[in-house]
Scaffold this active site. Structure first.
Site, PDB file in Angstrom:
ATOM      1  N   GLU A  25     -15.460  58.474  30.204  1.00  0.00           N
ATOM      2  CA  GLU A  25     -16.646  58.137  29.415  1.00  0.00           C
ATOM      3  C   GLU A  25     -16.391  57.669  27.991  1.00  0.00           C
ATOM      4  OE1 GLU A  25     -19.818  60.956  29.512  1.00  0.00           O
ATOM      5  OE2 GLU A  25     -20.100  60.709  31.659  1.00  0.00           O
ATOM      6  N   GLU A  75     -19.084  61.870  38.435  1.00  0.00           N
ATOM      7  CA  GLU A  75     -19.964  62.907  37.880  1.00  0.00           C
ATOM      8  C   GLU A  75     -21.399  62.572  38.215  1.00  0.00           C
ATOM      9  OE1 GLU A  75     -19.677  63.911  33.669  1.00  0.00           O
ATOM     10  OE2 GLU A  75     -17.495  63.696  33.763  1.00  0.00           O
TER      11      GLU A  75
HETATM   12  C1  BGC Z   1     -19.345  64.444  30.387  1.00  0.00           C
HETATM   13  C2  BGC Z   1     -19.205  65.927  30.661  1.00  0.00           C
HETATM   14  C3  BGC Z   1     -20.497  66.622  30.292  1.00  0.00           C
HETATM   15  C4  BGC Z   1     -21.580  66.091  31.198  1.00  0.00           C
HETATM   16  C5  BGC Z   1     -22.931  66.766  31.054  1.00  0.00           C
HETATM   17  C6  BGC Z   1     -20.676  63.871  30.746  1.00  0.00           C
HETATM   18  O1  BGC Z   1     -21.112  63.069  29.715  1.00  0.00           O
HETATM   19  O2  BGC Z   1     -18.291  63.736  30.958  1.00  0.00           O
HETATM   20  O3  BGC Z   1     -18.080  66.410  29.972  1.00  0.00           O
HETATM   21  O4  BGC Z   1     -20.402  68.004  30.339  1.00  0.00           O
HETATM   22  O5  BGC Z   1     -21.745  64.724  30.940  1.00  0.00           O
HETATM   23  O6  BGC Z   1     -23.545  66.454  29.851  1.00  0.00           O
END
Ligand code: BGC
Length: 466
Positions: A168, A367
């Site tokens: 990111e 994610e």
């Molecule tokens: C990040 C994580 C973060 C998640 C939830 C992403 O932007 O990679 O490290 O905890 O979002 O906010």
């Protein structure tokens, strides 16, 4: 080495889970300072919190229990990041064998449990020694990163079949780091990010992209047999008022900066023209060399990691950086989650857009998940009721699989996150886990969303109704 099975996984990051901030010869990282010295969470949430202990995941006795929960969940992949300062305490030079041994053992323990390790090299924690030398603004950072990556490749490359160079860029470099800078200066709100900050962070972003491409080239030259890619935070941008030309223009610009900049770099070897023009105006030192674009073009990733939480409704807002706001908007009736409006339909559209505009690359969702406030997390004896998260995950998986049916080369899905953990500037106040963690006792309690995800995985992606 590259498996063809759909990957069902969960994701995490070193600073958010490991703790053990001074164990076994680890060097300090920028985040150790942000939390302990600058007390960064206190400015944002009013609470002084650190990742010094986090969820104790460095401790083998603890993480073996955690792996047992992964098995119960039925996942076949676990994404985690390495702490660079555990491996190279000064960022470059001396190698800390204890740090290497820890990660080698963790990889073996995962593999023995039938879980594929997916390793992120950089998820925001830079050795403090390199931060002191200008961090990512220093062009030498490209060499520091390549050196670190080659140490990791030699130590873990034979057993790890997927690496992610960076996590990111946009969120870390254009949101979190400027906020930290504001917190350190102690002037004004941490959220008051300026155009000038965007201007100088463009140089850091360029260095990440070049470092990633060079590292991909290095892995290939060294005969690495697995896959290597990068994880981007992608947010479809939507004009808040679709009838207003200012919002339409703002959404297009936001799309170029947040999404297309990195996608074009990774898959077309160049930056969007509007990004070049705008950022050169903001910072005359932002002048990428032509040779750098050749490096990007020659070293495309094997896969794209898509981190998707929400689309961004964009409105023109003169006081916001680059003249648009996307963080405080949600015209939808459904309440937003911590990271924005809940719109799984935009995950499908995003994946199909990448299929069409970037020549259908291999994609892993690296994610996706939901953080909600305390009222959405009701601890009830030996479970936690979290219907909004369960629902969020079910709907997003459905949308992703729909895109797969429509020809997107989707190879896996990793939920963020298996456990509640340290949510950066929001400390322990935002929970994203499928497993509840009592941060005082380290007790783990699976939530109802754990059952939901377990059933989806067991059914090969099909959710039970209800
Ligand atoms: C990040 C994580 C973060 C998640 C939830 C992403 O932007 O990679 O490290 O905890 O979002 O906010």
């Amino acid at each position: 080495m590259v498996s063809t099975k759909f990957l069902w996984g969960a994701a995490s990051a070193a600073y958010q889970v490991e703790g053990a901030w001074q164990a076994d010869g680890k060097g300090l990282s920028n985040w150790d300072l942000y939390t302990n010295v600058y007390r960064a969470t206190e400015t944002v949430t009013g609470k002084h919190e650190t990742g010094n202990v986090a969820i104790n995941a460095y401790d083998r006795a603890q993480y073996l229990q955690d792996i047992a929960l992964m098995r119960e969940l039925g996942i076949n992949g676990y994404r985690f990041s390495l702490s660079w300062a555990r491996i190279l305490p000064d960022g470059v030079g001396r190698i800390n064998e204890a740090g290497i041994a820890h990660y080698q053992q963790f990889v073996v323990d995962l593999l023995e449990a039938g879980i594929e390790p997916i390793v992120t090299l950089y998820h925001w924690d830079l050795p403090r020694a390199l931060d002191d030398r200008g961090g990512w603004l220093n062009r030498e950072s490209v060499g520091w990163f390549r050196n670190y990556a080659s140490v990791v490749r030699e130590a873990l490359g034979a057993k790890v079949s997927k690496f992610i160079t960076f996590n990111e860029p946009f969120i870390d470099l254009f949101l979190i780091e400027p906020m930290i800078e504001n917190i350190k200066s102690g002037v004004g709100s941490p959220f008051a990010i300026t155009d000038a900050q965007y201007g100088h962070q463009a140089v850091a972003l360029h260095h990440w992209l070049v470092a990633s491409a060079e590292t991909i080239g290095d892995f290939r030259a060294a005969g690495y047999r697995g896959e290597i890619g990068m994880a981007l935070p992608l947010m479809p941008t939507i004009p808040e008022n679709p009838g207003k030309s200012e919002d339409i223009r703002a959404a297009a610009l936001a799309d170029a900066v947040i999404n297309r900049w990195c996608l074009d770099a990774l898959f077309k070897g160049r930056y969007p023209i509007e990004v070049m023009t705008l950022f050169r105006q903001l910072n005359p030192d932002f002048a990428p060399f032509e040779e750098d674009f050749a490096i990007l073009a020659a070293n495309k990733p094997d896969f794209l990691g898509v981190n998707f939480y929400a689309p961004a409704f964009v409105r023109q807002e003169d006081s916001a950086p680059l003249g648009y706001d996307w963080m405080n908007t949600n015209p939808d009736p459904e309440p937003a989650a911590f990271n924005g409006p809940v719109r799984p339909d935009y995950l499908r559209r995003l994946l199909e857009r990448i299929r069409d505009e970037y020549d259908n690359p291999a994609i892993y969702i690296t994610e996706n998940g939901a953080g909600f406030g305390p009222t959405d997390e009701v601890l009830d004896g030996d479970t936690v009721h979290d219907p909004r998260r369960a629902n969020y995950i079910r709907r997003h998986i459905e949308a992703a699989l729909k895109a797969k049916e429509n020809g997107v080369d989707l190879r896996g899905y990793m939920v963020w996150s298996l456990f509640d953990n340290f949510e950066w500037l929001h400390g322990y106040g935002r929970r994203f886990g499928l497993v509840h963690v009592d941060f005082d006792t380290q007790k783990r309690t699976p939530k109802r969303s754990f059952d939901t995800y377990r059933d989806i995985v067991a059914n090969g992606g099909v959710a039970a109704t209800g």
